[in-house]
Design an enzyme around this catalytic site. Sequence first.
Site, PDB file in Angstrom:
ATOM      1  CB  CYS A 102      -0.901  -0.011   1.239  1.00  0.00           C
ATOM      2  SG  CYS A 102      -2.046   1.376   1.345  1.00  0.00           S
ATOM      3  CG  HIS A 144      -5.664  -2.522  -1.073  1.00  0.00           C
ATOM      4  ND1 HIS A 144      -4.697  -3.102  -0.286  1.00  0.00           N
ATOM      5  CD2 HIS A 144      -5.353  -1.206  -1.141  1.00  0.00           C
ATOM      6  CE1 HIS A 144      -3.848  -2.162   0.103  1.00  0.00           C
ATOM      7  NE2 HIS A 144      -4.221  -1.012  -0.410  1.00  0.00           N
ATOM      8  CD  GLU A 145      -6.524   1.309  -3.815  1.00  0.00           C
ATOM      9  OE1 GLU A 145      -6.662   2.342  -3.118  1.00  0.00           O
ATOM     10  OE2 GLU A 145      -5.428   0.735  -3.933  1.00  0.00           O
ATOM     11  CG  HIS A 148      -7.383   2.889   1.453  1.00  0.00           C
ATOM     12  ND1 HIS A 148      -6.499   3.116   2.483  1.00  0.00           N
ATOM     13  CD2 HIS A 148      -6.715   2.162   0.529  1.00  0.00           C
ATOM     14  CE1 HIS A 148      -5.339   2.554   2.189  1.00  0.00           C
ATOM     15  NE2 HIS A 148      -5.442   1.964   1.001  1.00  0.00           N
TER      16      HIS A 148
END
Length: 180
Positions: A102, A144-145, A148
């Site tokens: 990341c 994953h994004e 956030h």
Amino acid sequence: MAIRPVLRLGDPRLRQQAAAVPPGAFSSPEMEALVTDLRDTMAARDGAGLAAPQIGVALRVVIFGITHNRRYPEAPPIPETLLINPQITPLGEERGSGWEGCLSVPGLRGAVPRWSRIRYAGLDLAGAAVVREVEGFHARVVQHECDHLDGVLFPDRVEPRSALGFTEELVGAGVLPQAG
């Protein structure tokens, strides 16, 4: 427009819940500038994706895509995609573990279990629907994004906990491929 600084693990803004983008803001000059900054920052740092909270903007906006990426040399191409107010739906029960890094956690990699197949839906800059069913690395990047946007970083999901390390050491041990 500009390459923006990327917030790093420990900055409390990375742990905040991002707000939905209101319909009237989609084609605004501010939103267009944000998207340009996300794209430029992601490219400048060899990212596979970037979420608005990573550059200090607490909105539900992500961008991702690669043709070839030296940080993920074995990854297949992913079309560049902007998602505003994204939603993810798992397709099946299958989960797989894969190594993630990341831009907000530089130098570390960890094995993270993710849904193997997903459907993602969101809106583009014009407010048009974007819906895709994807699997593998593409599905991993999207999950994953989108994490956030909820204040979750990949070390929170590493399993087992011992599967977290510095990229250099993991490459030296033969666990990760050499970046090219």
